[in-house]
Design an enzyme around this catalytic site. Structure first.
Site, PDB file in Angstrom:
ATOM      1  N   GLU A  96       0.807  -1.236   0.000  1.00 24.79           N
ATOM      2  CA  GLU A  96       0.000   0.000   0.000  1.00 24.79           C
ATOM      3  C   GLU A  96       0.838   1.283   0.000  1.00 24.79           C
ATOM      4  O   GLU A  96       0.708   2.133   0.894  1.00 24.79           O
ATOM      5  CB  GLU A  96      -0.956  -0.036   1.197  1.00 24.79           C
ATOM      6  CG  GLU A  96      -1.902  -1.224   1.153  1.00 24.79           C
ATOM      7  CD  GLU A  96      -2.648  -1.460   2.456  1.00 24.79           C
ATOM      8  OE1 GLU A  96      -2.896  -0.498   3.199  1.00 24.79           O
ATOM      9  OE2 GLU A  96      -2.969  -2.625   2.737  1.00 24.79           O
ATOM     10  N   ASN A 135       1.910  -4.790  -3.403  1.00 24.12           N
ATOM     11  CA  ASN A 135       0.549  -5.157  -2.990  1.00 24.12           C
ATOM     12  C   ASN A 135      -0.257  -3.895  -2.700  1.00 24.12           C
ATOM     13  O   ASN A 135       0.167  -3.057  -1.903  1.00 24.12           O
ATOM     14  CB  ASN A 135       0.639  -6.024  -1.725  1.00 24.12           C
ATOM     15  CG  ASN A 135      -0.668  -6.694  -1.371  1.00 24.12           C
ATOM     16  OD1 ASN A 135      -1.351  -7.250  -2.221  1.00 24.12           O
ATOM     17  ND2 ASN A 135      -1.043  -6.641  -0.097  1.00 24.12           N
ATOM     18  N   HIS A 186     -10.411  -6.035  -1.216  1.00 27.62           N
ATOM     19  CA  HIS A 186     -11.328  -5.885  -0.074  1.00 27.62           C
ATOM     20  C   HIS A 186     -12.555  -5.169  -0.625  1.00 27.62           C
ATOM     21  O   HIS A 186     -12.465  -4.008  -1.034  1.00 27.62           O
ATOM     22  CB  HIS A 186     -10.692  -5.046   1.038  1.00 27.62           C
ATOM     23  CG  HIS A 186      -9.539  -5.689   1.724  1.00 27.62           C
ATOM     24  ND1 HIS A 186      -9.684  -6.784   2.572  1.00 27.62           N
ATOM     25  CD2 HIS A 186      -8.219  -5.411   1.703  1.00 27.62           C
ATOM     26  CE1 HIS A 186      -8.499  -7.139   3.047  1.00 27.62           C
ATOM     27  NE2 HIS A 186      -7.589  -6.331   2.534  1.00 27.62           N
ATOM     28  N   GLU A 236      -6.007 -10.407  -0.958  1.00 28.03           N
ATOM     29  CA  GLU A 236      -6.624 -10.215   0.364  1.00 28.03           C
ATOM     30  C   GLU A 236      -8.154 -10.107   0.279  1.00 28.03           C
ATOM     31  O   GLU A 236      -8.779  -9.336   0.975  1.00 28.03           O
ATOM     32  CB  GLU A 236      -6.096  -8.950   1.047  1.00 28.03           C
ATOM     33  CG  GLU A 236      -4.607  -8.876   1.216  1.00 28.03           C
ATOM     34  CD  GLU A 236      -4.164  -7.681   2.030  1.00 28.03           C
ATOM     35  OE1 GLU A 236      -5.019  -7.043   2.687  1.00 28.03           O
ATOM     36  OE2 GLU A 236      -2.959  -7.361   2.039  1.00 28.03           O
ATOM     37  N   ASP A 260     -12.008 -10.073   0.625  1.00 25.57           N
ATOM     38  CA  ASP A 260     -13.145 -10.340   1.478  1.00 25.57           C
ATOM     39  C   ASP A 260     -14.308  -9.505   0.944  1.00 25.57           C
ATOM     40  O   ASP A 260     -14.101  -8.508   0.241  1.00 25.57           O
ATOM     41  CB  ASP A 260     -12.889 -10.097   2.977  1.00 25.57           C
ATOM     42  CG  ASP A 260     -12.066  -8.850   3.278  1.00 25.57           C
ATOM     43  OD1 ASP A 260     -11.232  -8.909   4.198  1.00 25.57           O
ATOM     44  OD2 ASP A 260     -12.263  -7.823   2.593  1.00 25.57           O
TER      45      ASP A 260
END
Ligand code: G3I
Length: 353
Positions: free
Chosen positions: A167, A208, A244, A274, A276
């Protein structure tokens, strides 16, 4: 007389220290290194075209048997959720505590799982000695390179790929004002990748990022950043799109496919790292909302399976109970009681051989 009593005091002090150490070791679970017990009988994941992974928490893996059962029956890749982060691995300068991450890597090796290392450089979860210091560029660069070299060489040959930098961008596409950027300038990113490559030339090295799955200023900035790294000959192998997202507005299969193709054209691998899919906490758990969540997972898995260089999809947590978002948002493939949700079969379907 005086000398004998002082020797006695010293002896008692030494005995007390030894006893305290033994007690401490006992309280921390018998003194041995942390370990994850593999259940005698556990399910095996289906044969998949590419790795399906999950973030794994050591505390959950050690105390929640259904969590471990679900992981072993579903996932072929493991990302330590927090155990490899700077505050967990180098709490004091030059003092490394890698036991928790070792337990997760050892568990992955014993059960034949791929390991994604997460993460070498981030502006969060940094220890106070780092954030509280006043650093010259030279000294901070040394700290950064020492940290990366120590971790990457420690797990050389065991960690298949690393989130080297996590990030680095703001949502408006500017570089995040972090300790790294403020002291080292944008070059900290290339420095990190070069240090990781020097420590393990065989590991795949990723940048990432979150919220860059769809076209926009952030994705354009990410594209320019990694294009520049490639042009400088920086050893970067891929981009991780965290994904996400929410049931209300997940990226579509077509949007993900277009994003993957854009970055693959730079000669890079891509992964969903990642994922979700949040359900609004106030929303009841209806079949309809679970079906919408399942569709989001299916679309991501299909986009990855059909892409030319998508090398994995990782979900950020095994069960809702242990999700960083909290169980109320029901974001993972398994509910708070470790039961499968429609999303579990939906994410597997496009990935099955
Ligand atoms: O281990 C301590 C525990 O001893 C203490 O009692 C407790 C309360 O203070 O905190 C525990 O540490 C927490 C840790 O999670 C383990 O549960 C930290 O406070 C907490 O900040 C940490 O949150 C993690 C977060 O990253 C940190 O920003 C989440 O678990 C983790 O899922 C989340 O993951 C990040 C990725 O690394 C990068 N991408 C975004 C993603 C979500 O933020």
């Amino acid at each position: 007389m005086q000398r004998r009593s002082s020797r006695l005091l010293i002896g008692l002090a030494v005995l007390a220290a030894i006893a305290g150490g033994l007690l401490g070791a006992f309280l921390s679970g018998g003194g041995g290194a942390p370990r994850i017990a593999v259940p005698a009988r556990h399910g095996s994941p289906p044969a998949l075209k590419l790795p399906l992974g999950s973030a794994v928490r050591l505390d959950a893996a050690q105390q929640d048997k259904p969590y471990l059962r679900d992981f072993l029956a579903t996932f072929t890749s493991l990302t330590p959720e927090n155990a490899m982060k700077w505050d967990e691995t180098e709490p004091r300068r030059g003092h490394y505590t890698l036991g928790d991450a070792d337990a997760l890597v050892d568990f992955a090796q014993r059960t034949g799982r791929r390991v994604r290392g997460h993460t070498l450089v981030w502006d969060q979860q940094l220890p106070a000695w780092l954030t509280g210091g006043s650093w010259s560029a030279g000294e901070l660069r040394q700290v950064l390179e020492d940290h990366i070299r120590t971790l990457v060489s420690h797990w050389k040959g065991k960690v298949e790929s690393w989130d080297v930098v996590n990030e680095p961008l703001e949502n408006d596409g500017t570089l995040t004002r972090s300790l790294w950027l403020n002291v080292l300038g944008p070059g900290y990113i290339a420095t990190a990748f070069r240090a990781a490559h020097a420590a393990d030339p065989d590991a795949r090295l990723f940048l990432n990022e979150l919220a860059a799955e769809r076209p926009g200023r952030k994705q354009d900035a990410l594209y320019a950043l990694v294009k520049g790294l490639k042009e400088q000959g920086v050893p970067i192998d891929g981009v991780g799109f965290q994904n996400h997202t929410t049931v209300g507005n997940p990226p579509s299969e077509a949007q993900l496919a277009a994003t993957f193709a854009r970055f693959e054209a730079l000669g890079l691998d891509v992964e969903i790292t990642e994922m979700d899919v949040t359900i609004p906490p106030h929303h009841p758990t209806t079949d309809r909302i679970l079906a919408r969540q399942a569709q989001a997972y299916r679309d991501a898995a299909a986009a990855c399976a059909n892409a030319s260089r998508c090398t994995g999809l990782t979900v950020w947590g095994v069960t809702d109970r242990w999700s960083w978002l909290g169980a109320a948002k029901r974001p993972t493939l398994y509910d708070a009681h470790a039961g499968p949700k429609p999303a579990r079969d939906a994410v597997l379907a496009p990935l099955r051989k």
